[in-house]
Write a protein that holds these residues in place. Sequence first.
Motif, PDB file in Angstrom:
ATOM      1  N   VAL A   4     -27.799  55.926 -20.029  1.00 55.40           N
ATOM      2  CA  VAL A   4     -28.988  56.347 -20.765  1.00 55.40           C
ATOM      3  C   VAL A   4     -28.925  57.858 -20.908  1.00 55.40           C
ATOM      4  N   PHE A   5     -28.989  58.309 -22.159  1.00 60.82           N
ATOM      5  CA  PHE A   5     -28.940  59.737 -22.476  1.00 60.82           C
ATOM      6  C   PHE A   5     -30.268  60.102 -23.137  1.00 60.82           C
ATOM      7  N   GLN A   6     -31.039  60.968 -22.478  1.00 64.11           N
ATOM      8  CA  GLN A   6     -32.333  61.408 -22.995  1.00 64.11           C
ATOM      9  C   GLN A   6     -32.138  62.659 -23.847  1.00 64.11           C
ATOM     10  N   THR A   7     -32.749  62.655 -25.037  1.00 64.95           N
ATOM     11  CA  THR A   7     -32.629  63.818 -25.922  1.00 64.95           C
ATOM     12  C   THR A   7     -33.874  63.949 -26.799  1.00 64.95           C
ATOM     13  N   PRO A   8     -34.325  65.179 -27.019  1.00 68.49           N
ATOM     14  CA  PRO A   8     -35.436  65.373 -27.952  1.00 68.49           C
ATOM     15  C   PRO A   8     -34.971  65.329 -29.417  1.00 68.49           C
ATOM     16  N   LEU A   9     -33.676  65.347 -29.657  1.00 64.61           N
ATOM     17  CA  LEU A   9     -33.161  65.452 -31.021  1.00 64.61           C
ATOM     18  C   LEU A   9     -33.541  64.271 -31.911  1.00 64.61           C
ATOM     19  N   ILE A  10     -33.664  63.076 -31.347  1.00 70.53           N
ATOM     20  CA  ILE A  10     -33.954  61.899 -32.174  1.00 70.53           C
ATOM     21  C   ILE A  10     -35.440  61.580 -32.281  1.00 70.53           C
ATOM     22  N   CYS A  11     -36.266  62.328 -31.601  1.00 72.88           N
ATOM     23  CA  CYS A  11     -37.702  62.010 -31.578  1.00 72.88           C
ATOM     24  C   CYS A  11     -38.358  62.067 -32.952  1.00 72.88           C
ATOM     25  N   ASN A  12     -37.809  62.828 -33.884  1.00 68.55           N
ATOM     26  CA  ASN A  12     -38.407  62.917 -35.218  1.00 68.55           C
ATOM     27  C   ASN A  12     -37.896  61.859 -36.184  1.00 68.55           C
ATOM     28  N   HIS A  13     -36.918  61.067 -35.764  1.00 67.17           N
ATOM     29  CA  HIS A  13     -36.434  59.974 -36.617  1.00 67.17           C
ATOM     30  C   HIS A  13     -37.558  58.935 -36.721  1.00 67.17           C
ATOM     31  N   PRO A  14     -37.781  58.366 -37.901  1.00 68.78           N
ATOM     32  CA  PRO A  14     -38.902  57.420 -38.088  1.00 68.78           C
ATOM     33  C   PRO A  14     -38.904  56.248 -37.101  1.00 68.78           C
ATOM     34  N   ASP A  15     -37.749  55.747 -36.712  1.00 74.83           N
ATOM     35  CA  ASP A  15     -37.703  54.610 -35.789  1.00 74.83           C
ATOM     36  C   ASP A  15     -38.108  54.972 -34.365  1.00 74.83           C
ATOM     37  N   PHE A  16     -38.196  56.268 -34.068  1.00 72.79           N
ATOM     38  CA  PHE A  16     -38.564  56.705 -32.718  1.00 72.79           C
ATOM     39  C   PHE A  16     -39.977  57.273 -32.668  1.00 72.79           C
ATOM     40  N   GLN A  17     -40.693  57.207 -33.785  1.00 73.24           N
ATOM     41  CA  GLN A  17     -42.078  57.668 -33.821  1.00 73.24           C
ATOM     42  C   GLN A  17     -42.963  56.636 -33.147  1.00 73.24           C
ATOM     43  N   LEU A  18     -44.029  57.087 -32.496  1.00 74.26           N
ATOM     44  CA  LEU A  18     -44.978  56.165 -31.878  1.00 74.26           C
ATOM     45  C   LEU A  18     -45.614  55.325 -32.971  1.00 74.26           C
ATOM     46  N   LYS A  19     -45.665  54.039 -32.724  1.00 74.43           N
ATOM     47  CA  LYS A  19     -46.267  53.122 -33.695  1.00 74.43           C
ATOM     48  C   LYS A  19     -47.776  53.098 -33.454  1.00 74.43           C
ATOM     49  N   GLN A  20     -48.534  53.464 -34.479  1.00 73.48           N
ATOM     50  CA  GLN A  20     -49.987  53.448 -34.361  1.00 73.48           C
ATOM     51  C   GLN A  20     -50.557  52.697 -35.545  1.00 73.48           C
ATOM     52  N   ASP A  21     -51.535  51.871 -35.265  1.00 65.95           N
ATOM     53  CA  ASP A  21     -52.203  51.172 -36.350  1.00 65.95           C
ATOM     54  C   ASP A  21     -53.072  52.166 -37.096  1.00 65.95           C
ATOM     55  N   PRO A  22     -53.085  52.056 -38.423  1.00 70.35           N
ATOM     56  CA  PRO A  22     -53.933  52.980 -39.183  1.00 70.35           C
ATOM     57  C   PRO A  22     -55.408  52.681 -38.904  1.00 70.35           C
ATOM     58  N   VAL A  23     -56.204  53.737 -38.954  1.00 69.52           N
ATOM     59  CA  VAL A  23     -57.636  53.596 -38.737  1.00 69.52           C
ATOM     60  C   VAL A  23     -58.273  53.234 -40.065  1.00 69.52           C
ATOM     61  N   ARG A  24     -59.055  52.178 -40.036  1.00 69.84           N
ATOM     62  CA  ARG A  24     -59.755  51.745 -41.249  1.00 69.84           C
ATOM     63  C   ARG A  24     -61.232  51.614 -40.901  1.00 69.84           C
ATOM     64  N   ASN A  25     -62.079  52.080 -41.783  1.00 64.70           N
ATOM     65  CA  ASN A  25     -63.516  52.015 -41.547  1.00 64.70           C
ATOM     66  C   ASN A  25     -64.081  50.702 -42.051  1.00 64.70           C
ATOM     67  N   ILE A  26     -64.996  50.137 -41.290  1.00 62.41           N
ATOM     68  CA  ILE A  26     -65.761  48.981 -41.733  1.00 62.41           C
ATOM     69  C   ILE A  26     -67.149  49.512 -42.056  1.00 62.41           C
ATOM     70  N   GLU A  27     -67.558  49.307 -43.300  1.00 57.77           N
ATOM     71  CA  GLU A  27     -68.839  49.842 -43.734  1.00 57.77           C
ATOM     72  C   GLU A  27     -69.891  48.745 -43.676  1.00 57.77           C
ATOM     73  N   CYS A  28     -71.033  49.060 -43.084  1.00 58.59           N
ATOM     74  CA  CYS A  28     -72.125  48.098 -42.957  1.00 58.59           C
ATOM     75  C   CYS A  28     -73.400  48.696 -43.552  1.00 58.59           C
ATOM     76  N   TYR A  29     -74.177  47.818 -44.198  1.00 60.72           N
ATOM     77  CA  TYR A  29     -75.412  48.248 -44.847  1.00 60.72           C
ATOM     78  C   TYR A  29     -76.536  47.315 -44.396  1.00 60.72           C
ATOM     79  N   PRO A  30     -77.730  47.860 -44.210  1.00 64.62           N
ATOM     80  CA  PRO A  30     -78.858  46.974 -43.868  1.00 64.62           C
ATOM     81  C   PRO A  30     -79.236  46.118 -45.075  1.00 64.62           C
ATOM     82  N   VAL A  31     -79.607  44.893 -44.783  1.00 59.14           N
ATOM     83  CA  VAL A  31     -80.027  43.976 -45.838  1.00 59.14           C
ATOM     84  C   VAL A  31     -81.481  43.634 -45.565  1.00 59.14           C
ATOM     85  N   SER A  32     -82.305  43.697 -46.593  1.00 59.02           N
ATOM     86  CA  SER A  32     -83.717  43.382 -46.377  1.00 59.02           C
ATOM     87  C   SER A  32     -83.856  41.881 -46.136  1.00 59.02           C
ATOM     88  N   PRO A  33     -84.764  41.495 -45.250  1.00 58.16           N
ATOM     89  CA  PRO A  33     -84.931  40.074 -44.951  1.00 58.16           C
ATOM     90  C   PRO A  33     -85.418  39.311 -46.189  1.00 58.16           C
TER      91      PRO A  33
END
Length: 182
Positions: free
Chosen positions: A141-170
């Motif tokens: 195992v060889f540790q290196t910072p050189l490959i950290c910017n390659h897309p396959d080594f980027q942290l996988k994060q789910d995109p943030v999406r907003n859920i919009e809610c509105y009050p509904v009159s009864p």
Amino acid sequence: LLCRHPYLSPSTNTKAQNKVSDYLQGLVGSCFYRVEGWWTYEFCYMKHFKQFHQENNVNTAEFILGLFSFEANAGDGAKDIHVDDGAKQESVYFSQTYNKGTKCDVTGEPRMVEVQFKCATDSLNVISSIKEKSTCKYVVVFQTPLICNHPDFQLKQDPVRNIECYPVSPPKEDTAPQPLLE
């Protein structure tokens, strides 16, 4: 409340087609060492991986564990990027094979090494471990910072999406419920 969930569109991943080895070009011409007990290990990127013992600055024992060959590492693509299932945290690594080492006394076959390059943002280039997985077959195992910017080594994060809610009159008491779909 009436809520609207944003449309989850298929990923439009425009992953760069750069090879991982392109990111490792800073290692060309460099050698790295690790001492473990009686042995010293020398890794020269795209050249060789060897094991030796020195006394009074003279090598008293030396084995080539593997030599780099372009044929053995021809692809440099997705098939060379793996997930280390045995790691405490999911860990992605790029693999290179160094083969045609010194003939093994036990198996009669040449020694070989798999070098696993892992992203390490908190360290310099370093051989972090050497294991003999089977007789005369090694995993490094060889540790290196050189490959950290390659897309396959980027942290996988789910995109943030907003859920919009509105009050509904009864609904009014004298109104019949309306169907959801028309």
